[in-house]
Motif scaffolding. Structure first.
Motif, PDB file in Angstrom:
ATOM      1  N   ASN A 186      50.274  38.530  49.466  1.00 14.23           N
ATOM      2  CA  ASN A 186      49.123  38.115  48.672  1.00 14.23           C
ATOM      3  C   ASN A 186      47.866  38.858  49.086  1.00 14.23           C
ATOM      4  O   ASN A 186      47.021  39.188  48.238  1.00 14.23           O
ATOM      5  N   ALA A 187      47.712  39.120  50.385  1.00 12.05           N
ATOM      6  CA  ALA A 187      46.551  39.870  50.848  1.00 12.05           C
ATOM      7  C   ALA A 187      46.556  41.284  50.284  1.00 12.05           C
ATOM      8  O   ALA A 187      45.512  41.819  49.889  1.00 12.05           O
ATOM      9  N   GLN A 188      47.731  41.903  50.203  1.00 12.11           N
ATOM     10  CA  GLN A 188      47.825  43.247  49.643  1.00 12.11           C
ATOM     11  C   GLN A 188      47.429  43.267  48.175  1.00 12.11           C
ATOM     12  O   GLN A 188      46.722  44.177  47.718  1.00 12.11           O
ATOM     13  N   VAL A 189      47.875  42.260  47.428  1.00 16.53           N
ATOM     14  CA  VAL A 189      47.525  42.182  46.006  1.00 16.53           C
ATOM     15  C   VAL A 189      46.017  42.051  45.837  1.00 16.53           C
ATOM     16  O   VAL A 189      45.387  42.752  45.037  1.00 16.53           O
ATOM     17  N   ALA A 190      45.404  41.152  46.609  1.00 16.94           N
ATOM     18  CA  ALA A 190      43.969  40.915  46.480  1.00 16.94           C
ATOM     19  C   ALA A 190      43.167  42.145  46.910  1.00 16.94           C
ATOM     20  O   ALA A 190      42.213  42.539  46.237  1.00 16.94           O
ATOM     21  N   THR A 241      44.461  27.740  45.645  1.00 14.72           N
ATOM     22  CA  THR A 241      43.767  28.590  46.616  1.00 14.72           C
ATOM     23  C   THR A 241      44.119  30.058  46.427  1.00 14.72           C
ATOM     24  O   THR A 241      43.250  30.934  46.416  1.00 14.72           O
ATOM     25  N   GLU A 242      45.405  30.330  46.256  1.00 20.85           N
ATOM     26  CA  GLU A 242      45.855  31.721  46.168  1.00 20.85           C
ATOM     27  C   GLU A 242      45.336  32.411  44.911  1.00 20.85           C
ATOM     28  O   GLU A 242      44.816  33.533  44.970  1.00 20.85           O
ATOM     29  N   LEU A 243      45.483  31.750  43.761  1.00 19.32           N
ATOM     30  CA  LEU A 243      45.044  32.382  42.516  1.00 19.32           C
ATOM     31  C   LEU A 243      43.531  32.517  42.456  1.00 19.32           C
ATOM     32  O   LEU A 243      43.007  33.504  41.924  1.00 19.32           O
ATOM     33  N   PHE A 244      42.809  31.540  43.018  1.00 21.78           N
ATOM     34  CA  PHE A 244      41.356  31.647  43.055  1.00 21.78           C
ATOM     35  C   PHE A 244      40.951  32.816  43.946  1.00 21.78           C
ATOM     36  O   PHE A 244      39.990  33.543  43.640  1.00 21.78           O
ATOM     37  N   ALA A 245      41.683  33.023  45.037  1.00 26.81           N
ATOM     38  CA  ALA A 245      41.388  34.157  45.912  1.00 26.81           C
ATOM     39  C   ALA A 245      41.601  35.475  45.174  1.00 26.81           C
ATOM     40  O   ALA A 245      40.792  36.408  45.287  1.00 26.81           O
ATOM     41  N   VAL A 246      42.685  35.580  44.425  1.00 30.78           N
ATOM     42  CA  VAL A 246      42.952  36.801  43.669  1.00 30.78           C
ATOM     43  C   VAL A 246      41.886  37.002  42.586  1.00 30.78           C
ATOM     44  O   VAL A 246      41.429  38.122  42.344  1.00 30.78           O
ATOM     45  N   ILE A 247      41.469  35.910  41.955  1.00 27.69           N
ATOM     46  CA  ILE A 247      40.405  36.004  40.941  1.00 27.69           C
ATOM     47  C   ILE A 247      39.112  36.502  41.568  1.00 27.69           C
ATOM     48  O   ILE A 247      38.417  37.365  41.004  1.00 27.69           O
ATOM     49  N   LEU A 248      38.767  35.994  42.752  1.00 23.68           N
ATOM     50  CA  LEU A 248      37.546  36.441  43.427  1.00 23.68           C
ATOM     51  C   LEU A 248      37.662  37.899  43.858  1.00 23.68           C
ATOM     52  O   LEU A 248      36.682  38.656  43.786  1.00 23.68           O
ATOM     53  N   ALA A 249      38.857  38.304  44.316  1.00 19.67           N
ATOM     54  CA  ALA A 249      39.057  39.707  44.674  1.00 19.67           C
ATOM     55  C   ALA A 249      38.888  40.597  43.440  1.00 19.67           C
ATOM     56  O   ALA A 249      38.286  41.676  43.518  1.00 19.67           O
ATOM     57  N   GLY A 250      39.437  40.150  42.312  1.00 20.23           N
ATOM     58  CA  GLY A 250      39.238  40.895  41.074  1.00 20.23           C
ATOM     59  C   GLY A 250      37.777  40.955  40.672  1.00 20.23           C
ATOM     60  O   GLY A 250      37.279  41.992  40.219  1.00 20.23           O
ATOM     61  N   GLY A 285      35.734  36.394  52.929  1.00 17.77           N
ATOM     62  CA  GLY A 285      36.188  35.030  52.734  1.00 17.77           C
ATOM     63  C   GLY A 285      37.515  34.952  51.999  1.00 17.77           C
ATOM     64  O   GLY A 285      38.297  34.022  52.227  1.00 17.77           O
ATOM     65  N   VAL A 286      37.773  35.926  51.115  1.00 15.61           N
ATOM     66  CA  VAL A 286      39.044  35.934  50.377  1.00 15.61           C
ATOM     67  C   VAL A 286      40.223  36.024  51.345  1.00 15.61           C
ATOM     68  O   VAL A 286      41.261  35.383  51.140  1.00 15.61           O
ATOM     69  N   VAL A 287      40.070  36.805  52.401  1.00 19.87           N
ATOM     70  CA  VAL A 287      41.143  36.914  53.394  1.00 19.87           C
ATOM     71  C   VAL A 287      41.428  35.554  54.023  1.00 19.87           C
ATOM     72  O   VAL A 287      42.584  35.186  54.257  1.00 19.87           O
ATOM     73  N   VAL A 288      40.370  34.784  54.284  1.00 21.18           N
ATOM     74  CA  VAL A 288      40.547  33.434  54.835  1.00 21.18           C
ATOM     75  C   VAL A 288      41.283  32.548  53.828  1.00 21.18           C
ATOM     76  O   VAL A 288      42.197  31.793  54.191  1.00 21.18           O
ATOM     77  N   MET A 289      40.921  32.643  52.550  1.00 21.51           N
ATOM     78  CA  MET A 289      41.589  31.849  51.525  1.00 21.51           C
ATOM     79  C   MET A 289      43.066  32.205  51.431  1.00 21.51           C
ATOM     80  O   MET A 289      43.924  31.319  51.284  1.00 21.51           O
ATOM     81  N   LEU A 290      43.375  33.476  51.509  1.00 21.47           N
ATOM     82  CA  LEU A 290      44.776  33.893  51.423  1.00 21.47           C
ATOM     83  C   LEU A 290      45.564  33.403  52.632  1.00 21.47           C
ATOM     84  O   LEU A 290      46.746  33.073  52.512  1.00 21.47           O
ATOM     85  N   PHE A 291      44.926  33.368  53.783  1.00 23.87           N
ATOM     86  CA  PHE A 291      45.599  32.835  54.963  1.00 23.87           C
ATOM     87  C   PHE A 291      45.921  31.359  54.763  1.00 23.87           C
ATOM     88  O   PHE A 291      47.036  30.905  55.060  1.00 23.87           O
ATOM     89  N   LEU A 292      44.948  30.591  54.237  1.00 27.62           N
ATOM     90  CA  LEU A 292      45.196  29.172  53.968  1.00 27.62           C
ATOM     91  C   LEU A 292      46.272  28.995  52.901  1.00 27.62           C
ATOM     92  O   LEU A 292      47.127  28.102  53.003  1.00 27.62           O
ATOM     93  N   ALA A 293      46.240  29.850  51.870  1.00 28.38           N
ATOM     94  CA  ALA A 293      47.268  29.774  50.828  1.00 28.38           C
ATOM     95  C   ALA A 293      48.639  30.076  51.400  1.00 28.38           C
ATOM     96  O   ALA A 293      49.644  29.450  51.025  1.00 28.38           O
TER      97      ALA A 293
END
Length: 332
Positions: A186-190, A241-250, A285-293
């Protein structure tokens, strides 16, 4: 007329004697801070520090210009370098910096990307709808959006019983490795969605759209077997959490791409630098969200098998992120 030459060592000694008291005082102030904290200094010391620093800089300039001895120049260079970090460097501890990031910098940066966040979320939703419609009309479209190896047996060829079985929990053994793998993926995708923003938004938008299409293909498949509600709980316990992180990365990638394409009255490099700093704060912060996800996906989803409980966790995380980023805040 007699030309009297002054020994350079005598000039250097006299120069040092006239100013050494200020240099020593500056050294003492720096030493106090290096051994303790800025709170150890009095108000008088705090006011004197910038003056002493400028005086040391002036002395260094004179020493270089008049070719005084190298030992004195080296001493002043070291003193001025230490004083620079004392006067202008960060005086916060690591804990203070982390507190400032999570309490203010990160949520403020996310709120500043609200337009890009809406666009990124809309792209993901569009991908979900397109793929769901296509797979609903022809299941073979599923393979156009989801590679067979990623599907892991959750494809149109599987029986309804087999699909239902994949939504249950797994044994607790090996969950650490599983969670680590999911976090890395997930981190790679974001990060890719963020990095592709430099190419004028288009690749970032395409990646977010494709991620939504993968989700839509799964939703259509499971819904066609009467397992839509169960899949929702299976996905959302970590997906909020995961999809919101990807949305924020986008969104971060879109901000950089927009700055590259439309810098306005600023130079393109200046616009990119400003957008990059803003986006980098969000990505921290997205990295933190992906860790929690990853933890929720690797542990929570596998250990919490009740659908209602999964939806409860999903609702709690949605409320938490909504209040954290967009809730009212006290100022001052």
């Amino acid at each position: 007329m007699i030309d009297i030459k002054v020994d350079p060592r005598l000039k250097s000694q006299r120069f040092r004697q006239e100013r050494e008291a200020d240099w020593r005082r500056l050294e003492r102030l720096i030493g106090k801070v290096e051994k303790g904290s800025i709170a150890d200094l009095s108000d008088e010391d705090l006011l004197a520090a910038p003056v002493l620093y400028r005086s040391a800089l002036s002395a260094l300039s004179v020493a270089r210009a008049t070719s005084l001895d190298r030992a004195l120049i080296a001493y002043l260079e070291t003193l001025c370098a230490r004083a620079y970090f004392f006067v202008y460097g960060s005086r916060e501890t690591l804990w203070g910096q982390l507190k400032g990031f999570f309490a203010g910098d990160w949520p403020a940066a996310v709120r500043g990307l609200w337009r890009e966040t809406l666009v990124s979320a809309a792209l993901m939703a569009l991908g979900v709808m397109i793929a769901a419609w296509l797979v609903g009309h022809d299941p073979d479209w599923f393979y156009a959006f989801v590679p067979r190896e990623l599907a892991g047996g959750r494809d149109p060829a599987a029986t309804t019983e087999a699909l239902a079985a994949t939504l249950g929990g797994k044994d607790a053994s090996g969950l650490t490795v599983f969670a680590t793998f999911l976090f890395t993926h997930n981190a790679q995708v974001a990060l890719l969605a963020f990095a592709l923003g430099f190419a004028l938004c288009v690749p970032t938008a395409g990646l977010v759209l494709y991620n939504g299409a993968m989700l839509g293909a799964f939703l259509a498949l499971f819904a066609s077997r009467g397992l839509g509600i169960e899949l929702g709980g299976w996905l959302l316990i970590h997906g909020v959490t995961e999809l919101f992180a990807v949305i924020l990365a986008g969104a971060a990638g879109l901000r950089i791409g927009w700055a590259a394409a439309f810098p306005g009255e600023r130079r393109r490099l200046d616009a990119l630098a400003e957008a990059g700093r803003h986006a980098a704060t969000v990505m921290g912060g997205v990295v933190v969200m992906l860790f929690l996800a990853g933890l929720l996906e690797g542990f929570g989803r596998q250990l919490i098998t009740d659908t209602a409980a999964r939806y409860g966790v999903a609702a709690a995380t949605a409320l938490m992120w909504g209040l954290y980023f967009y809730g009212p805040r006290r100022h001052g």
